[in-house]
Design an enzyme around this catalytic site. Structure first.
Site, PDB file in Angstrom:
ATOM      1  N   GLU A 161      44.759  41.006  42.322  1.00 36.71           N
ATOM      2  CA  GLU A 161      43.444  41.623  42.170  1.00 36.71           C
ATOM      3  C   GLU A 161      42.869  41.459  40.765  1.00 36.71           C
ATOM      4  O   GLU A 161      43.574  41.594  39.769  1.00 36.71           O
ATOM      5  CB  GLU A 161      43.561  43.125  42.489  1.00 36.71           C
ATOM      6  CG  GLU A 161      42.259  43.882  42.418  1.00 36.71           C
ATOM      7  CD  GLU A 161      42.382  45.330  42.884  1.00 36.71           C
ATOM      8  OE1 GLU A 161      41.349  46.000  43.001  1.00 36.71           O
ATOM      9  OE2 GLU A 161      43.520  45.778  43.121  1.00 36.71           O
ATOM     10  N   GLU A 262      36.879  51.614  48.975  1.00 35.37           N
ATOM     11  CA  GLU A 262      37.632  52.106  47.821  1.00 35.37           C
ATOM     12  C   GLU A 262      36.635  52.705  46.821  1.00 35.37           C
ATOM     13  O   GLU A 262      36.486  52.228  45.703  1.00 35.37           O
ATOM     14  CB  GLU A 262      38.446  50.977  47.185  1.00 35.37           C
ATOM     15  CG  GLU A 262      39.526  51.493  46.236  1.00 35.37           C
ATOM     16  CD  GLU A 262      40.234  50.384  45.480  1.00 35.37           C
ATOM     17  OE1 GLU A 262      41.471  50.423  45.395  1.00 35.37           O
ATOM     18  OE2 GLU A 262      39.556  49.476  44.958  1.00 35.37           O
TER      19      GLU A 262
END
Length: 285
Positions: A161, A262
């Site tokens: 990520e 998220e």
């Protein structure tokens, strides 16, 4: 944002991140809360920030809560240190943190396998003062190779990520090209081809990246997408990011995977933070 504006949302597969939403509830109550809000899939950061190897009873209790709620676990982070908190991963940090990451690899992979979870996210970790970047990067590659092999063992992908510079100034992967370069290095090292880019549109936006260009260039290497609006990391519609358009571009570019919610619910209960998404679009198809 009124739900009617998300006309294409039914084409997406959404899951709820239970480490940022429903955190007003104890961990074991969150899967059922997501189900009550109409969702059928969830993801998690590593839930035990102080322990890469929790007691079997703790693992079993979370597994039961997820199964009892009738939701699918679609993503899980490996141990990443104090997250939320000062840490941004453990795998590139020499000494005890690297060892904790390694101790966690099979624990996380086996837990994911027990629930049919097919994606494991490995946060890279912050730069450490007094340690050469090259030393950290070599350690990171070693640990990511171990993680990729564990993910492959359970038929899962390994996610890497990109975060954002303003909020994570010590994290070295703060651009899409930087994240994808690590993905490529891991795949070259293992020959497995199961490392993928985690494209978090919130973080990339905070970095000022050209998101349509990022999507065009890297959709084929993307294994998971996460969203939040900017500024503020709130629900879609609370900021200025054209998330529906961006998700449409991802689909046109061939991305058919999960879209992780998220974002922070703001000053309201998490159950009230999904008004942008029509109820019929919440259950994954």
């Amino acid at each position: 944002m009124p739900g009617s504006e998300w006309g294409t949302a039914t084409e997406q597969r959404f899951n709820v991140n239970l480490s940022i939403l429903f955190t007003e509830l104890p961990l074991l109550e969150r899967p059922a809360a997501a189900a009550a809000a109409g969702f059928t899939a969830v993801e998690l950061w590593w839930p035990w920030v102080d322990s890469p190897t929790p007691e079997r009873s703790e693992l079993d209790a979370l597994k039961k809560a997820i199964e009892d709620a009738g939701v699918q676990l679609t993503g899980l982070n490996f141990y990443a240190g104090q997250l939320p908190g000062p840490d941004r991963g453990a795998l590139s940090i020499p000494g005890a943190e690297s060892e904790r990451f390694r101790a966690n690899i099979d624990v996380a992979a086996d837990f994911a396998r027990s629930l049919g979870c097919k994606a494991l996210n490995a946060l890279y970790g912050n730069r450490v003062e007094g340690v050469e970047a090259a030393e950290q990067d070599a350690l990171a590659l070693e640990n990511l190779v171990l993680a990729a092999r564990a993910a492959d063992r359970i038929g899962a992908i390994l996610l890497i990520e990109t975060l954002n510079q303003p909020e994570s100034p010590l994290y070295p992967l703060v651009s899409a090209p930087a994240g994808v370069a690590v993905v490529d290095r891991v795949n070259e090292a293992t020959g497995l081809g199961n490392a993928r880019f985690l494209m978090d549109l919130y973080h990339l936006s905070m970095n000022g990246e050209d998101l349509p260009s990022v999507i065009e260039r890297y959709a084929a290497k993307t294994g998971h997408v996460q969203i939040a609006d900017t500024p503020g990391r709130g629900a879609p519609g609370t900021g200025t990011l054209p998330l529906e358009d961006l998700l449409g571009r991802l689909r046109k570019a061939g991305y058919e995977g999960w879209v992780g919610l998220e974002y922070k619910p703001g000053d309201r209960p998490s159950a009230a933070a999904f008004d942008w998404l029509p109820a019929e679009a919440r259950a994954a198809r």
